[in-house]
Motif scaffolding. Sequence first.
Motif, PDB file in Angstrom:
ATOM      1  N   ALA E 167     -16.704  -5.684  -2.038  1.00  0.00           N
ATOM      2  CA  ALA E 167     -16.496  -4.359  -1.481  1.00  0.00           C
ATOM      3  C   ALA E 167     -15.047  -4.202  -1.059  1.00  0.00           C
ATOM      4  N   LEU E 168     -14.402  -5.325  -0.719  1.00  0.00           N
ATOM      5  CA  LEU E 168     -13.007  -5.275  -0.269  1.00  0.00           C
ATOM      6  C   LEU E 168     -12.204  -6.307  -1.034  1.00  0.00           C
ATOM      7  N   LEU E 169     -11.070  -5.873  -1.593  1.00  0.00           N
ATOM      8  CA  LEU E 169     -10.184  -6.818  -2.254  1.00  0.00           C
ATOM      9  C   LEU E 169      -8.949  -6.991  -1.379  1.00  0.00           C
ATOM     10  N   ILE E 170      -8.643  -8.254  -1.076  1.00  0.00           N
ATOM     11  CA  ILE E 170      -7.442  -8.524  -0.300  1.00  0.00           C
ATOM     12  C   ILE E 170      -6.425  -9.119  -1.249  1.00  0.00           C
ATOM     13  N   ALA E 171      -5.287  -8.465  -1.408  1.00  0.00           N
ATOM     14  CA  ALA E 171      -4.269  -8.961  -2.330  1.00  0.00           C
ATOM     15  C   ALA E 171      -3.020  -9.309  -1.535  1.00  0.00           C
ATOM     16  N   ASP E 172      -2.701 -10.604  -1.482  1.00  0.00           N
ATOM     17  CA  ASP E 172      -1.555 -11.058  -0.692  1.00  0.00           C
ATOM     18  C   ASP E 172      -0.352 -11.217  -1.605  1.00  0.00           C
ATOM     19  N   GLU E 173       0.522 -10.247  -1.608  1.00  0.00           N
ATOM     20  CA  GLU E 173       1.724 -10.251  -2.447  1.00  0.00           C
ATOM     21  C   GLU E 173       1.405 -10.722  -3.857  1.00  0.00           C
ATOM     22  N   PRO E 174       0.484 -10.056  -4.547  1.00  0.00           N
ATOM     23  CA  PRO E 174       0.020 -10.585  -5.831  1.00  0.00           C
ATOM     24  C   PRO E 174       1.069 -10.518  -6.918  1.00  0.00           C
ATOM     25  N   THR E 175       2.166  -9.788  -6.694  1.00  0.00           N
ATOM     26  CA  THR E 175       3.124  -9.626  -7.790  1.00  0.00           C
ATOM     27  C   THR E 175       4.502 -10.162  -7.464  1.00  0.00           C
ATOM     28  N   THR E 176       4.681 -10.728  -6.286  1.00  0.00           N
ATOM     29  CA  THR E 176       6.021 -11.161  -5.875  1.00  0.00           C
ATOM     30  C   THR E 176       6.601 -12.199  -6.823  1.00  0.00           C
ATOM     31  N   ALA E 177       5.715 -13.043  -7.385  1.00  0.00           N
ATOM     32  CA  ALA E 177       6.212 -14.128  -8.224  1.00  0.00           C
ATOM     33  C   ALA E 177       6.382 -13.692  -9.675  1.00  0.00           C
ATOM     34  N   LEU E 178       6.171 -12.437  -9.952  1.00  0.00           N
ATOM     35  CA  LEU E 178       6.152 -12.010 -11.366  1.00  0.00           C
ATOM     36  C   LEU E 178       7.391 -11.213 -11.755  1.00  0.00           C
ATOM     37  N   ASP E 179       7.607 -11.163 -13.042  1.00  0.00           N
ATOM     38  CA  ASP E 179       8.636 -10.297 -13.629  1.00  0.00           C
ATOM     39  C   ASP E 179       8.348  -8.828 -13.334  1.00  0.00           C
ATOM     40  N   VAL E 180       9.404  -8.001 -13.307  1.00  0.00           N
ATOM     41  CA  VAL E 180       9.162  -6.571 -13.045  1.00  0.00           C
ATOM     42  C   VAL E 180       8.201  -5.968 -14.043  1.00  0.00           C
ATOM     43  N   VAL E 186       0.459  -5.474 -13.735  1.00  0.00           N
ATOM     44  CA  VAL E 186      -0.567  -5.967 -12.818  1.00  0.00           C
ATOM     45  C   VAL E 186      -0.892  -4.920 -11.764  1.00  0.00           C
ATOM     46  N   LEU E 187       0.145  -4.245 -11.265  1.00  0.00           N
ATOM     47  CA  LEU E 187      -0.114  -3.214 -10.262  1.00  0.00           C
ATOM     48  C   LEU E 187      -0.978  -2.102 -10.843  1.00  0.00           C
ATOM     49  N   ALA E 188      -0.657  -1.712 -12.042  1.00  0.00           N
ATOM     50  CA  ALA E 188      -1.436  -0.653 -12.687  1.00  0.00           C
ATOM     51  C   ALA E 188      -2.879  -1.097 -12.861  1.00  0.00           C
ATOM     52  N   LEU E 189      -3.017  -2.352 -13.258  1.00  0.00           N
ATOM     53  CA  LEU E 189      -4.350  -2.901 -13.458  1.00  0.00           C
ATOM     54  C   LEU E 189      -5.155  -2.865 -12.162  1.00  0.00           C
ATOM     55  N   LEU E 190      -4.518  -3.343 -11.075  1.00  0.00           N
ATOM     56  CA  LEU E 190      -5.201  -3.360  -9.782  1.00  0.00           C
ATOM     57  C   LEU E 190      -5.632  -1.949  -9.396  1.00  0.00           C
ATOM     58  N   ALA E 209       8.355  -0.140  -2.065  1.00  0.00           N
ATOM     59  CA  ALA E 209       8.195   0.524  -3.359  1.00  0.00           C
ATOM     60  C   ALA E 209       6.925   0.033  -4.047  1.00  0.00           C
ATOM     61  N   VAL E 210       6.669  -1.262  -3.920  1.00  0.00           N
ATOM     62  CA  VAL E 210       5.461  -1.819  -4.542  1.00  0.00           C
ATOM     63  C   VAL E 210       4.220  -1.305  -3.838  1.00  0.00           C
ATOM     64  N   VAL E 211       4.260  -1.313  -2.516  1.00  0.00           N
ATOM     65  CA  VAL E 211       3.100  -0.819  -1.769  1.00  0.00           C
ATOM     66  C   VAL E 211       2.827   0.629  -2.149  1.00  0.00           C
ATOM     67  N   GLY E 212       3.918   1.347  -2.303  1.00  0.00           N
ATOM     68  CA  GLY E 212       3.776   2.756  -2.633  1.00  0.00           C
ATOM     69  C   GLY E 212       3.036   3.000  -3.941  1.00  0.00           C
ATOM     70  N   LYS E 213       3.047   2.004  -4.827  1.00  0.00           N
ATOM     71  CA  LYS E 213       2.346   2.166  -6.102  1.00  0.00           C
ATOM     72  C   LYS E 213       0.833   2.169  -5.939  1.00  0.00           C
ATOM     73  N   VAL E 214       0.323   1.504  -4.918  1.00  0.00           N
ATOM     74  CA  VAL E 214      -1.128   1.372  -4.835  1.00  0.00           C
ATOM     75  C   VAL E 214      -1.763   2.009  -3.615  1.00  0.00           C
ATOM     76  N   THR E 215      -0.995   2.281  -2.567  1.00  0.00           N
ATOM     77  CA  THR E 215      -1.665   2.782  -1.378  1.00  0.00           C
ATOM     78  C   THR E 215      -0.797   3.779  -0.620  1.00  0.00           C
ATOM     79  N   ASP E 216      -1.446   4.567   0.192  1.00  0.00           N
ATOM     80  CA  ASP E 216      -0.713   5.531   0.993  1.00  0.00           C
ATOM     81  C   ASP E 216      -0.602   5.113   2.441  1.00  0.00           C
ATOM     82  N   GLU E 217      -1.658   4.496   2.947  1.00  0.00           N
ATOM     83  CA  GLU E 217      -1.672   4.101   4.350  1.00  0.00           C
ATOM     84  C   GLU E 217      -1.031   2.724   4.514  1.00  0.00           C
ATOM     85  N   VAL E 218      -0.172   2.553   5.505  1.00  0.00           N
ATOM     86  CA  VAL E 218       0.382   1.224   5.731  1.00  0.00           C
ATOM     87  C   VAL E 218       0.407   0.854   7.205  1.00  0.00           C
ATOM     88  N   VAL E 219       0.380  -0.459   7.431  1.00  0.00           N
ATOM     89  CA  VAL E 219       0.634  -1.009   8.756  1.00  0.00           C
ATOM     90  C   VAL E 219       1.924  -1.808   8.619  1.00  0.00           C
TER      91      VAL E 219
END
Lengths: 270, 246, 484, 318, 262
Positions: E167-180, E186-190, E209-219
């Motif tokens: 029901a909840l996916l927690i993604a901890d910097e899933p793309t930091t280690a990847l090429d742009v 991957v972001l699009a996929l998620l 900028a990365v967060v902005g691709k997938v979500t609107d709300e942030v802490v």
Amino acid sequence: MRRRVFLIAGIVLVALVVGIALVSLFWTPFPAADTTGGRLEGPGAHHLLGTDKLGRDLLTRLMIGARIAVAVGLGAVALGAVVGGVAGLLAGFANRWLDDTLAALLDILIAFPTLLLAMLVVAARGASLGSAIVAIGLAMSAIVARLTRVLVKRVLAMDYVTLARTSGVSWPRIVTAHVLPNIWPTMAVNLALQFGLAVLAEASLSYLGLGPPPPNASWGRLLQEAQSTVLTAPIGAIAPGVLLVVLVVGVNLLADGLRDVADPTRRGHR
Amino acid sequence: MILEARDVGFRYPSGAPVLDGVSFGVTPGRSVALVGESAAGKTTLLRLLLGLRRPTSGSVLFQDAPLPTGHRAARDFRRHVQTVFQDPYSSLDPRQKVSRIVAEPLRALGFTDHAPRVSAALSAVGLPVDAADRYPHEFSGGQRQRIAIARAIAVEPTVLLADEPVSALDVTTKVRIIDLLAELRATRGLTLVLVSHDLAAVASLCDETVVLERGRVVEQGPTGAVLGSPQDAYTRRLIASIPRLP
Amino acid sequence: ACGSNSGGASPSSSAAADANAVVQVGSLYEPQNLDNTAGGGQGITEAFNGNVYEGLFRLTDDGKVEPLLATANTVSADGLTYTFTLRDGVKFHSGKALTSADVKYSIEKVLAPDSKSARKSSFPEIKSIATPDPKTVTVTLATRSISFIYNLSYVWIVNDQAGNLSAKEDGTGPYTLDGWKRGSSLTLKKNPSYWGTAATNGGVVFHYFTDGSALDNALLTNAVDVVTSEQNPDALAQFTDNPAYKVNDGHSTTKLLLAFNDRVAPFNDVKVRKAVSSAIDDKKLLQSIWGDHGELIGSMVPPTDPWHTDLTGVNAYDVAGAKALLAEAGHPNGFTFTLDTPNYDPHPTVAAFVKSELAKVGITVNINVITPDQWYTKVYQNKDFTATLQEHVNDRDVVWYGDPNFYWGYDNPQVTAWIKQAEQAGSEAEQTELLKKADQQIAADAASDWLYLYPQIVVASTKLSGYPVNGLNSQFYAYGIHKG
Amino acid sequence: MTRYLVRRAALLVGTLLLASVVLFLILRLLPGDPANALLSVGATPDQVAAARHQIGTDRPLPAQFGHWLSQLATLHFGDSFVSSLPVGPEIVSRLSVTVPLTLSAFVLAVVVAVPVGFLAAHRAHTWYGALAGLVSQLGIAVPAFWLGLLLVWVFALNLRVLPAGGFPPDGWSSFPDAFRALVLPVVTVALVMAASLIRYVRSATLDVLGSDHLRTARALGSSFAGAMWRHGVRNAAVPVVSVLGIELATTFLGAVVIESVFALPGLGSMLVRGIAQHDYPVIQGVLFVSTFAVLVVGFLADVAQRFIDPRLRGGLVR
Amino acid sequence: MSLLTVSDLTVSTADGRTLVDGLSFSIAKGHRLGLIGESGSGKSLTALAVTGLLPPGLRASGTVLLDGTPVIGANERSLNRLRGRVAAVVFQEPSTALDPLMRLGNQVAEPLRRHQGLRGAALRAAVASALEEVALPARVAHAYPHEVSGGQRQRAAIAMALACRPALLIADEPTTALDVTVQAEVLALLDRLVAAHDMALLFVSHDLAVVGKVTDEVVVLSSGRAVRTGPLRAILADPQDDYTAALVASARRLDEALGGAL
Ligand SMILES: Nc1ncnc2c1ncn2[C@@H]1O[C@H](COP(=O)(O)OP(=O)(O)OP(=O)(O)O)[C@@H](O)[C@H]1O
Ligand SMILES: Nc1ncnc2c1ncn2[C@@H]1O[C@H](COP(=O)(O)OP(=O)(O)OP(=O)(O)O)[C@@H](O)[C@H]1O
Ligand SMILES: [Mg+2]
Ligand SMILES: [Mg+2]
Ligand code: NI
């Protein structure tokens, strides 16, 4: 905190034995060759720990044994570390072909028992403390070399070594500035283990008559002599064993503790 | 040209060709970016430029002459060309104090006035003076990268080769390091060769851009031109992938 | 003064004994192979002598020579020709009957060039061996030899058709070989078709140990019934105090020597040798090593040799006398010498004791520990030594002092002559008389320092009786043992 | 994998050949005359010469080496100088003690060390973990024969449940006796071996416990035990297996003293006797077999490691 | 009702240092939340505390409710039921997050077997479709992690996390280690998968900028404290506190450099 406790325990244990060894250089209750005591006397005012079959003072013999144990441990480890370290460094730096050959040779040397080496050295130089140290040290060097080789390869793959090369640092300097400081914590712990094994190995060489000549008996020799009198004079069999354990455990604790204290990456928090 | 690759090809002894006919150069005081996706051969090219490996074909030139061989002869080259690597953890020897790390090239290249140069380099990268007496593990990733840069500029090189110097850093730190490099370029006239797939960093720092794809140069020119009107499909894809603020 | 022979001589009530019980023997001496002319060593003598193989004569446990496979022998008047008549009905284990050819073969085997028999050199020169008929053997010697019959007791009579006997046997004795697990044990089984009195037990298993304590433990846990030669006096308490065991103190012939090199200074001076001999407290040494066991000896002759005289008073312990002698010899402040010490027990311990004792008279001893192999080359063959420690195990070996080329280099023409004459003596009485004189002379010359005579301690379960206790020449006759 | 196996096996054979040369040369470097051991005090010079001729040490070295190698090629180890009996069968007979002793001690050591080492890592911060560490420290420091004597004293002399030593004359054909004879020696060797193994297991476990992939498995609902079983064991096995190889190899001959304490007819005592007597065929035979065993164990450890760890399959990683 | 409720979460070390300090937020079913902050600000620890996977030596206090079940202080058994099924995690470093000794197909199969009880052919089919879902070719199932690229590894990790339809996916910097380029994929996929399965998402990153691709709300986290909570656009427009302002300024600097070049 617990690390500190272990380190202090290690220092105390090693200092105890080394202290005994140092004192024995200047003073022992009786001369080393003195046989004036009675046969297998129990502990008493005159002979604090009693005497052995020949009437030699047990405390005196234990003190001299401490000297030999420390000498064997230090000597063999020093020799093993130098010979094995150099061989391991060479293999670590060598090209693949040379590395393979060295590795095969190390495998063979490790497969040969220390005993055979000891017989060789003794046959060449005569039975003496020096021969025992040389034999044990040489046998140890194969094991040290194997470990060094792996550690050196690991360090050589690090970026800081590449950077040193791009700054024009010479290979000898890379070894002294980067390789050695980065392998020694692991080496130290392993060498401490080897120290203990060396002291134990000397015991079995003495057992086979390849140790230092009398009257300078090692603990191993004392243990072996006392084995036959363990029922009548148990102290003779127990005391050298206990000292052996004290020294070996002490050295291991000391090495672990020293690594933790002296290694900057382990100090403080991460 | 201060540093130049001429028709360079390369393969590792145990593998397929990594570089094929790569040519590019950098003139004094300018900065060039090498971009491309992972395994394109950026790091390998850098190694060739540093003289750590010899090209299988073609040549690498320093001040229009082939890279010197031999310890003595290479000294002048090493004094002029210094490096910063991506990983701020493995590029600093964990068992040396910062002062020693920064002084290492000074010592190797025959400088005598270590102490003042070390503190000058440390203050140039914005580290406190007392940093010299501490060990790398006591610093954050960004600070470590500063140490690595201080080490590189301590000998006052003319060329700085940087392999992804900001990729491992978070955004705030990344900006600070980019600013630092830009400042060094401005104040010291440093020539910069930057390997990166981070186009924001490239755009902030480099005059020219070379795009590598699988060991070949697919596009090169002024950064504005390459990024602004990419000709190659790969470059276009690269640019399209960059996340932008909403 | 010690040997009560009850273990061997008087089999106790054999009522409870089981004629098929197997006797478990514990020993420290494993055979190298099964042939005593091919380097089988002390171990094979212990296991096979008298048990599997028999000689024309037998040396009994108390040192007498008695006929075994020979029923009679005559000696010619010049003492050079011996004629032996063989016992009837003797068969080898393979089934073949014993003939004079086997005897000739067996004697020649001992004397062959590749023979490794320890007795080879003590045999007189044999001119010829004739076999006039299957039951008669005639041996002609080049010189007279009073010890010839005695020496023959060491010659095993083997089947001349048997071939290589290193790993099998074909003897005439009361047992046959059942199995040999090298490094571990050797099993003998009762020979059902033995010519003489059958063994009083069903068989013997010799268990071999390299460690004396392990052997003691085996006895304590009933894994073995008897230990042929106990080496650790301090372990004896657990047996003497225990009614289930009997400790037998017998006579051995093993002597511990501090052998000087009598050719070289300072030990070419008889005064120095005497001084050293009397500076060492042999009694304390024996007491240290063996507790209350073993004996002191004053010379090379153990009490079981016929020519024994008590010479312990010669060069007895006397520190003051030793100092005086040293001063007389021109060493008032002592001197320094190197003692070549074999690396196995008890030599290193004894060396330490000698060093400590001689220090009292100002002599400094450097102990040089060497391997048996080095001893053999350096000391025995090259005679390159000043003094050494060594144990000499054989009986009747005082004769070595008659050989000036022997490693210790004792050269007294008078003694050499006596010993030579003794061998050619016409009677045993004459031989004994001459050897006694020689013995007294070497003691007076302190040719070596005889430190002590080993004890021969046999420890056995009280279930056992009839076992030998002296172990002369390492033999262990098992056929008379009762186990109940 | 097949290509690797072939290459690695070729390396094994090469190493073995190298070993046989090294072995042969080392022995000839030993001063001393093997003929001495054949003879006793009283031997004449003729006897010595005859003995030398008989064992062939009067021939030139290359001839001796060639002779030995040609014998080896037909799987013969020659005849002992001292006993003149063939060495091969004796080695085989002694292997029937040494191999079961070493292998079962090894298995027992692993069985003891793995759980203790695991707990020492898993509970590193508790008194239990500290205790496990301390016990292994002590275990390393105690001489093996001391431990052996202690066990004999308790179980053989006092409790009388097991024999104090020795091996049945008919060997494994009386299985219960042979088994009982090996219990104490096996336990002694195993405890000594376990003491050092615990350290390795502990550090390998610590590495695994801190690994990201174990955390991944747990984050997806795997229980601790399940994750340990499916991921932890194999990953911890990689470094431990290589140590196991060395450990097993050194125990193979390291049990000399134990053989003496327990009066076992093993390979170690054969070697000691051979060395003391300069019995070259015996020494060569035993060491050849043991070197072979050690190298084969190393080979197996390498192969096992590669089998477990696919990352090693790239090239000939040693 | 919210799927994840974190209130007053505090994480501290044994020697008393506080690493996460009184953090509170909640995510409702099907909603997304970004957690941003610079390196060392406590983002990963928060993600771990939520699933009860803090490394030994660290202690959590406060309340974490996952699907109504308390996490802090809960026993292993109940946590195991929550993990994977209710909340699944994708970690930062794809090269270490996968078992190097196990084929990717088997790793993906593991949660499927455990949570859906699949076996044999059904399991193989499920693995195939899980791989297909993250656009991995079928042959990857037989590969070991070191044999595929970083992007492919991260896709496999995502496939594992999604396999049990959490029901909840927690993604901890899933793309930091990847090429742009790979990051974008991957972001699009998620984004696509979370939407398709109506999952909630907790997305951890240091890159606005990365967060902005997938979500609107942030802490926004700083030194373990939440310094700002709200819609991303609002924060970009008006950072309010200094820390957030610096973060936003950095992001803008890079973005503008790019904008200038493009
Ligand atoms: N030491 C080496 N031996 C063999 N092959 C290598 C070696 N180093 C790199 N390679 C290979 O060379 C190719 C180029 O690698 P390189 O490191 O130059 O790429 P890169 O562009 O720097 O990639 P990244 O962005 O991931 O750092 C890759 O396929 C890599 O696997
Ligand atoms: N096991 C631990 N023991 C002690 N301190 C820890 C531990 N793990 C993390 N920390 C500390 O907690 C703080 C927060 O760590 P965390 O991993 O949550 O940061 P992060 O925000 O995820 O950073 P990054 O962007 O680098 O991943 C850091 O200062 C870190 O040093
Ligand atoms: Mg790279
Ligand atoms: Mg993190
Ligand atoms: Ni008597």
